[in-house]
Design a protein around this motif. Sequence first.
Motif: not given
Length: 382
Positions: A256-262, A315-317
């Motif tokens: 699992l890696v957490i990153l900003p959406s951009e 909204g971004r999926a």
Amino acid sequence: METVVFSCSEQDIACNGALLKRAGRILREGGTVIFPTETVYGLGANALDPSAADKIYLAKGRPSDNPLIVHISDMQMLDKVAKNIRPEAQRLMQRFWPGPLTLIFEKRPEIPHKITGGLETVGVRMPSDPIARFVIAEAGVPIAAPSANISGKPSITSAKHAILEMTGRVDMIIQSGDSTIGIESTVVDMTGELPIVLRSGQIGQSEILKAISSDEADYEAKCTRLRELLATLGAEHGAPKSPGMKYRHYSPEARLVILPSEEIGARLRQRMLDRSALSDEPSHSGEADNLFEDALQKELRLLSKERIRVLAIEGRAANYFGYGHSIGATASEIGKNLFATLRRMDEQKIELVLCEDLSRDFEGDEFASAIMERLEKAASKE
Ligand code: TXA
Ligand code: MG
């Protein structure tokens, strides 16, 4: 071990009275029962029984000195468990109990040290789930109950996962609806000058300070004092005060890696460019190594599409080229879905989960930061 499983919704408490009484008897007589609560499913045993902690940790698959939360069904039970309860604690209990709040008090001698991980304090919670309270009341004793998952795995928020993971490990499972909050209770230390949140949850630190403040000025003064206290506590105590928070937690099988959406978007775009470049020129492997020196990008390139998912706000999926998986639109939806979603990733044999960093979407929302804290634990390798 044979596990009795029975289904009971909140509306069915009356018709399932006999079975729920049986759950109470099992607990009173030293057995283990998984029951629903509003936060997550709990794995209960009699908190007055010194062997309860061993039974619980045997069922959870790992020995542990982690202190257990003691669950009560009414205020009379509190007196069997804790002492020296001060007026601010009374205010918090009036405001938030029954509900997703665990308060740490000095323990009574009747609570064995095995339950409290050797501490002289005890965490107490009165759940709001009516089935949980009915069963505890039937047991007639306070019930120690950690989250009902195998140690290290995501907490359990649906009966389906309780049955899949814990059948054969406990005496009984009460199958009810999905947990409505989905994130474990807020744990608050009540033994010091001010209530201090040790584990975040739906109820935030500022809500707690507000509840014990007489007016706005008093609240501001308490916030300032809390910052001072936290600064000195942080300096003096290297060890975490809520011991459970130091363990590896909530981890799916997938990385699992957490990153900003951009950044997720950019990496997926790069993956597609890399792959099309490779299919055009399959022979230049030396150059490809330089191109993909970044481990995550390399992993992205190598895995098939079926093995990658992006957990995203609703909204971004759709922005993620078919990799997106919505985890909800609001913090409360995301909280409710979080653990079941991590488990679904494993069921679908996903190998790499990229999760959006949601902190900017819900700035100032204490429940959202509790969710991000869980995600960061799930993403960490320790
Ligand atoms: O929502 C919940 O709290 C769920 C449901 C089942 O009620 N239970 C739960 O229990 O999350 P568990 O064992 O998974 O987590 C207990 C947390 C740990 O972080 C532990 O360190 C902390 O509470 N805790 C318990 N007693 C404590 C104590 N005396 N002092 C400091 N922290 C304590
Ligand atoms: Mg837990």
